[in-house]
Design an enzyme around this catalytic site. Structure first.
Site, short mmCIF file in Angstrom:
data_model
loop_
_atom_site.label_atom_id
_atom_site.label_comp_id
_atom_site.label_asym_id
_atom_site.label_seq_id
_atom_site.Cartn_x
_atom_site.Cartn_y
_atom_site.Cartn_z
N VAL A 80 22.72 -21.84 -39.52
CA VAL A 80 23.93 -21.16 -39.09
C VAL A 80 23.98 -21.10 -37.57
O VAL A 80 22.99 -20.74 -36.93
CB VAL A 80 23.99 -19.73 -39.67
CG1 VAL A 80 25.26 -19.02 -39.23
CG2 VAL A 80 23.88 -19.76 -41.19
N CYS A 81 25.13 -21.43 -37.00
CA CYS A 81 25.35 -21.27 -35.56
C CYS A 81 25.70 -19.80 -35.34
O CYS A 81 26.83 -19.39 -35.52
CB CYS A 81 26.50 -22.17 -35.10
SG CYS A 81 26.89 -21.96 -33.35
N GLN A 82 24.71 -19.03 -34.98
CA GLN A 82 24.88 -17.59 -34.81
C GLN A 82 24.32 -17.20 -33.44
O GLN A 82 23.12 -16.95 -33.30
CB GLN A 82 24.16 -16.84 -35.94
CG GLN A 82 24.49 -15.38 -36.00
CD GLN A 82 23.84 -14.69 -37.18
OE1 GLN A 82 22.90 -15.20 -37.78
NE2 GLN A 82 24.34 -13.51 -37.50
#
Length: 113
Positions: A44-46
């Site tokens: 996830v791009c978090q």
């Protein structure tokens, strides 16, 4: 809770390193999802959990809330799948149709309240 994902349930894993809270946890989606911020391996791009933005005082619940908000409202600026982000920007109806179909095929049934 929002379309196109609200018809299914998604499993994710939050992994904490032995150095936590000095290092951020890592969120991984275990259920495949058609989303611009989640790659095919479930990463996830978090930004909240990057070393540049991580604060040792950040609580796990904040990470989870940020993840749920991001999954509910895809942001074409948080991108791991550029082609999906482009589709979201340029052809939002097609994106929603594909995401709904992907959810139907891969997500688990939502538990009853």
């Amino acid at each position: 809770n929002n379309p196109p994902y609200n018809t299914g349930a998604f499993r994710f894993e939050l992994t904490f390193s032995p150095s936590h809270p000095l290092e951020p946890p890592r969120a991984t989606l275990r259920t495949p999802i058609y989303h611009p911020s989640v790659d095919l391996e479930g990463r996830v791009c978090q930004p909240l959990t990057t070393h540049a933005h991580w604060e040792p005082t950040t609580r796990a619940i904040q990470v989870l809330q940020d993840l749920l908000l991001q999954l509910d409202s895809p942001d074409p600026q948080r991108v791991l799948r550029p082609e999906v982000a482009r589709e979201l920007r340029e052809r939002p109806e097609e994106f929603r149709r594909r995401a709904q179909e992907h959810t139907r095929l891969h997500a688990e049934p939502r538990p009853e309240p």
